[in-house]
Write an enzyme that holds these catalytic residues in place. Structure first.
Site, short mmCIF file in Angstrom:
data_model
loop_
_atom_site.label_atom_id
_atom_site.label_comp_id
_atom_site.label_asym_id
_atom_site.label_seq_id
_atom_site.Cartn_x
_atom_site.Cartn_y
_atom_site.Cartn_z
N SER A 156 0.86 -1.18 0.00
CA SER A 156 0.00 0.00 0.00
C SER A 156 0.89 1.22 0.00
O SER A 156 2.12 1.11 0.08
CB SER A 156 -0.89 0.03 1.25
N LYS A 157 0.24 2.37 -0.06
CA LYS A 157 1.01 3.60 0.00
C LYS A 157 1.76 3.68 1.34
O LYS A 157 2.92 4.06 1.40
CB LYS A 157 0.03 4.77 -0.13
N GLN A 158 1.06 3.27 2.42
CA GLN A 158 1.66 3.33 3.76
C GLN A 158 2.90 2.46 3.86
O GLN A 158 3.84 2.78 4.57
CB GLN A 158 0.67 2.87 4.85
#
Ligand code: GLU
Length: 270
Positions: free
Chosen positions: A237-239
């Site tokens: 994910s972006k995280q």
């Protein structure tokens, strides 16, 4: 010849960042399943959580899908244009909704004391707001519902909503509609017959089936694909800083996801 297929699949990315190999797996899986069934494949941009939307991300996602050959049918649906439909659904459910005045910290504290699991809402405001609390979110009362369904990939699933999730939020304290409601309203409005997505959402499906039943919508079939994780076992994910797909070199990523989906892509593609 006219096709009478009613199969309708969809890919529903949130425009919070560019697509990565994990999202490509879900997109390709649902695309191939729709095409193999002679069906339609729709794209819905889930730009519902306005504070998390990254400007330009939706356009970038759509152009990446095109470069990767994942051509969708019809118009792209944007959740940001659907607020009246979500409000109508809230109105329909009004007899099962109640205002909740708990903050996240309140819930962690109370839930840990009541059921030992800090994420399960213990029903604090179900019978009226306790003194001193102000309405924040709107929750739906789940009652003692046990939801069962057969997932085409993961097999038989059961969830007791009250015990495993608790009454859940349909309108957030910032006034925005919760994902669980929006996805149900939109899957029904778009006539989606089969949802193919990552198994990180398997746990949300019983809540969605519960809402479909209350709103009188048919339930689609579900197929939750395994997700790709990084070396720490975290979902890409972006995280977790998953690298964006490279639109200049679509073939290596496509080849990889086809292999993960159990296909046998020819090595000349690489
Ligand atoms: N928008 C969600 C996501 O990007 C997917 C929702 C769904 O497929 O139901 O994780």
């Amino acid at each position: 010849m006219t096709t009478t297929s009613t199969y309708t699949g969809r890919f529903a990315p949130s425009p919070t960042g560019p697509l990565h190999i994990g999202s490509l797996l879900a997109a390709t899986g649902s695309y191939l399943q729709a095409r193999a069934n002679g069906g339609r494949w729709l794209v819905r941009i889930e730009d519902l959580d306005l504070p998390r939307v990254v400007p330009g991300a939706a356009e970038r996602i759509l152009s990446t899908l095109e470069v990767f050959g994942l051509h969708w049918d019809g118009e792209v649906l944007y959740q940001s244009s659907r607020f009246p439909a979500y409000r109508a659904a809230l109105h329909q459910l009004r007899n099962q909704l109640y205002p909740c005045g708990c903050s996240r910290a309140d819930i962690r504290r109370q839930a840990a004391a009541v059921n030992g699991v800090a994420s399960i809402y213990p029903g604090t405001c179900r019978n009226g707001l306790p003194a001193g609390k102000h309405p924040r979110a709107l929750r739906i009362s789940t009652g003692e519902r046990e939801i069962s369904f057969h997932d085409l990939v993961q097999g038989k699933q059961h969830q007791n909503l009250q015990r495993e999730v608790g009454d859940f939020i349909l309108r957030r304290s910032d006034g925005l509609i919760a994902y669980q409601l929006a996805v149900v309203v939109d899957d029904a409005a778009q006539g989606v017959t089969e949802v193919v997505r990552g198994c990180d959402l398997l746990d949300s499906t019983p809540r969605q089936i519960f809402l479909q039943e209350l709103l009188g919508f048919p339930s689609p079939r579900y197929a939750h694909l395994p997700i790709i994780t990084n070396t720490l076992g975290q979902k890409l994910s972006k995280q977790t800083r998953a690298p964006a797909l490279d639109p200049e070199r679509p073939l290596p990523a496509l080849w990889k996801v086809l292999q993960l989906l159990g296909q046998h892509p020819p090595s000349e593609l690489l």
